[in-house]
Design a protein around this motif. Structure first.
Motif, PDB file in Angstrom:
ATOM      1  N   ALA A 122     -28.742 -14.823   1.282  1.00 43.15           N
ATOM      2  CA  ALA A 122     -30.094 -15.311   1.593  1.00 43.15           C
ATOM      3  C   ALA A 122     -30.299 -15.383   3.105  1.00 43.15           C
ATOM      4  O   ALA A 122     -31.375 -15.049   3.612  1.00 43.15           O
ATOM      5  CB  ALA A 122     -30.311 -16.680   0.963  1.00 43.15           C
ATOM      6  N   ILE A 123     -29.275 -15.786   3.840  1.00 42.86           N
ATOM      7  CA  ILE A 123     -29.367 -15.860   5.299  1.00 42.86           C
ATOM      8  C   ILE A 123     -29.534 -14.457   5.881  1.00 42.86           C
ATOM      9  O   ILE A 123     -30.359 -14.229   6.770  1.00 42.86           O
ATOM     10  CB  ILE A 123     -28.134 -16.571   5.896  1.00 42.86           C
ATOM     11  CG1 ILE A 123     -28.124 -18.039   5.478  1.00 42.86           C
ATOM     12  CG2 ILE A 123     -28.100 -16.428   7.414  1.00 42.86           C
ATOM     13  CD1 ILE A 123     -26.824 -18.759   5.778  1.00 42.86           C
ATOM     14  N   ARG A 124     -28.764 -13.526   5.360  1.00 44.46           N
ATOM     15  CA  ARG A 124     -28.869 -12.132   5.824  1.00 44.46           C
ATOM     16  C   ARG A 124     -30.283 -11.594   5.575  1.00 44.46           C
ATOM     17  O   ARG A 124     -30.860 -10.913   6.430  1.00 44.46           O
ATOM     18  CB  ARG A 124     -27.828 -11.272   5.109  1.00 44.46           C
ATOM     19  CG  ARG A 124     -27.716  -9.880   5.673  1.00 44.46           C
ATOM     20  CD  ARG A 124     -26.576  -9.111   5.054  1.00 44.46           C
ATOM     21  NE  ARG A 124     -25.325  -9.654   5.579  1.00 44.46           N
ATOM     22  CZ  ARG A 124     -24.219  -9.810   4.841  1.00 44.46           C
ATOM     23  NH1 ARG A 124     -24.211  -9.492   3.574  1.00 44.46           N
ATOM     24  NH2 ARG A 124     -23.139 -10.286   5.390  1.00 44.46           N
ATOM     25  N   ALA A 125     -30.860 -11.922   4.411  1.00 41.63           N
ATOM     26  CA  ALA A 125     -32.224 -11.490   4.101  1.00 41.63           C
ATOM     27  C   ALA A 125     -33.235 -12.129   5.052  1.00 41.63           C
ATOM     28  O   ALA A 125     -34.189 -11.475   5.494  1.00 41.63           O
ATOM     29  CB  ALA A 125     -32.562 -11.834   2.649  1.00 41.63           C
ATOM     30  N   GLU A 126     -33.036 -13.398   5.376  1.00 38.87           N
ATOM     31  CA  GLU A 126     -33.939 -14.084   6.312  1.00 38.87           C
ATOM     32  C   GLU A 126     -33.877 -13.439   7.695  1.00 38.87           C
ATOM     33  O   GLU A 126     -34.905 -13.214   8.330  1.00 38.87           O
ATOM     34  CB  GLU A 126     -33.586 -15.567   6.428  1.00 38.87           C
ATOM     35  CG  GLU A 126     -33.904 -16.398   5.211  1.00 38.87           C
ATOM     36  CD  GLU A 126     -35.393 -16.666   5.025  1.00 38.87           C
ATOM     37  OE1 GLU A 126     -36.187 -16.418   5.944  1.00 38.87           O
ATOM     38  OE2 GLU A 126     -35.752 -17.144   3.939  1.00 38.87           O
ATOM     39  N   ILE A 127     -32.670 -13.141   8.164  1.00 34.91           N
ATOM     40  CA  ILE A 127     -32.508 -12.555   9.501  1.00 34.91           C
ATOM     41  C   ILE A 127     -33.093 -11.146   9.560  1.00 34.91           C
ATOM     42  O   ILE A 127     -33.719 -10.763  10.549  1.00 34.91           O
ATOM     43  CB  ILE A 127     -31.025 -12.575   9.933  1.00 34.91           C
ATOM     44  CG1 ILE A 127     -30.583 -14.024  10.180  1.00 34.91           C
ATOM     45  CG2 ILE A 127     -30.795 -11.725  11.177  1.00 34.91           C
ATOM     46  CD1 ILE A 127     -29.115 -14.189  10.464  1.00 34.91           C
ATOM     47  N   SER A 128     -32.920 -10.386   8.481  1.00 36.84           N
ATOM     48  CA  SER A 128     -33.434  -9.009   8.478  1.00 36.84           C
ATOM     49  C   SER A 128     -34.930  -8.930   8.187  1.00 36.84           C
ATOM     50  O   SER A 128     -35.527  -7.871   8.309  1.00 36.84           O
ATOM     51  CB  SER A 128     -32.672  -8.172   7.446  1.00 36.84           C
ATOM     52  OG  SER A 128     -32.971  -8.627   6.135  1.00 36.84           O
ATOM     53  N   GLY A 129     -35.546 -10.055   7.803  1.00 38.69           N
ATOM     54  CA  GLY A 129     -36.976 -10.071   7.517  1.00 38.69           C
ATOM     55  C   GLY A 129     -37.320  -9.623   6.110  1.00 38.69           C
ATOM     56  O   GLY A 129     -38.485  -9.380   5.800  1.00 38.69           O
ATOM     57  N   GLN A 130     -36.339  -9.521   5.226  1.00 40.78           N
ATOM     58  CA  GLN A 130     -36.572  -9.053   3.864  1.00 40.78           C
ATOM     59  C   GLN A 130     -36.647 -10.183   2.849  1.00 40.78           C
ATOM     60  O   GLN A 130     -36.704  -9.935   1.657  1.00 40.78           O
ATOM     61  CB  GLN A 130     -35.453  -8.081   3.465  1.00 40.78           C
ATOM     62  CG  GLN A 130     -35.397  -6.863   4.346  1.00 40.78           C
ATOM     63  CD  GLN A 130     -34.170  -6.019   4.060  1.00 40.78           C
ATOM     64  OE1 GLN A 130     -33.294  -6.408   3.301  1.00 40.78           O
ATOM     65  NE2 GLN A 130     -34.115  -4.844   4.680  1.00 40.78           N
ATOM     66  N   ALA A 131     -36.654 -11.423   3.333  1.00 45.23           N
ATOM     67  CA  ALA A 131     -36.685 -12.567   2.419  1.00 45.23           C
ATOM     68  C   ALA A 131     -38.111 -12.827   1.961  1.00 45.23           C
ATOM     69  O   ALA A 131     -39.083 -12.495   2.638  1.00 45.23           O
ATOM     70  CB  ALA A 131     -36.127 -13.801   3.110  1.00 45.23           C
ATOM     71  N   GLY A 132     -38.209 -13.429   0.802  1.00 44.58           N
ATOM     72  CA  GLY A 132     -39.520 -13.794   0.286  1.00 44.58           C
ATOM     73  C   GLY A 132     -39.926 -15.181   0.745  1.00 44.58           C
ATOM     74  O   GLY A 132     -39.334 -15.765   1.639  1.00 44.58           O
ATOM     75  N   GLU A 133     -40.929 -15.696   0.132  1.00 43.23           N
ATOM     76  CA  GLU A 133     -41.419 -17.054   0.430  1.00 43.23           C
ATOM     77  C   GLU A 133     -40.873 -18.000  -0.618  1.00 43.23           C
ATOM     78  O   GLU A 133     -40.679 -17.597  -1.764  1.00 43.23           O
ATOM     79  CB  GLU A 133     -42.944 -17.068   0.406  1.00 43.23           C
ATOM     80  CG  GLU A 133     -43.585 -16.227   1.494  1.00 43.23           C
ATOM     81  CD  GLU A 133     -43.348 -16.747   2.889  1.00 43.23           C
ATOM     82  OE1 GLU A 133     -43.245 -17.978   3.043  1.00 43.23           O
ATOM     83  OE2 GLU A 133     -43.237 -15.943   3.805  1.00 43.23           O
ATOM     84  N   PRO A 134     -40.646 -19.234  -0.356  1.00 45.69           N
ATOM     85  CA  PRO A 134     -40.685 -19.895   0.934  1.00 45.69           C
ATOM     86  C   PRO A 134     -39.429 -19.584   1.741  1.00 45.69           C
ATOM     87  O   PRO A 134     -38.416 -19.137   1.201  1.00 45.69           O
ATOM     88  CB  PRO A 134     -40.745 -21.376   0.574  1.00 45.69           C
ATOM     89  CG  PRO A 134     -40.003 -21.479  -0.712  1.00 45.69           C
ATOM     90  CD  PRO A 134     -40.298 -20.174  -1.432  1.00 45.69           C
TER      91      PRO A 134
END
Length: 130
Positions: free
Chosen positions: A74-86
């Motif tokens: 989830a952290i990797r997705a947040e850093i790469s900009g591929q995470a969803g909301e919230p």
């Protein structure tokens, strides 16, 4: 926003771990220096401080690695900009890292920060007064 938040969190975790390694190595150097100088009290004092420092490091940073490892995808997705909301956030982890890196003695005229009030000592240590 997640990219900035988690990049800063990882920087903060890295800074805390480097500070803990530096602090530990300094106490070891002092203990060795005092031992070589033949100062029993100096060596004992440095060893006591090393043990206290290690306990503080373990208490503060013990859960950090597990938390980061558990949430790595989830952290990797947040850093790469591929995470969803919230956005994934970790308030407790953030507070723990801030307390470790910026902890200081609170003056009697100051109000105790909320982070410090949440940290409770063990039953064998002195009680905190507010």
């Amino acid at each position: 926003m997640g990219h900035i938040y988690w990049t800063e969190m990882l920087y903060r975790a890295h800074m805390a771990s480097v500070a803990s390694v530096f602090r530990t190595s300094r106490w070891i150097k002092v203990a060795v220096r005092e031992n070589e100088a033949g100062s029993l009290y100096g060596c004992a004092s440095a060893c006591r401080s090393l043990i206290e420092s290690a306990g503080d490091i373990n208490h503060s940073l013990g859960p950090v690695a597990r938390t980061l490892a558990y949430n790595k995808d989830a952290i990797r997705a947040e850093i790469s900009g591929q995470a969803g909301e919230p956005m994934l956030s970790a308030k407790e982890l953030e507070d723990t890292l801030i307390h470790f890196t910026h902890a200081r003695k609170v003056l009697k005229t100051e109000k105790t920060p909320a982070v410090a009030r949440r940290c409770r000592p063990s039953s064998t240590s002195t009680t905190w007064m507010e």
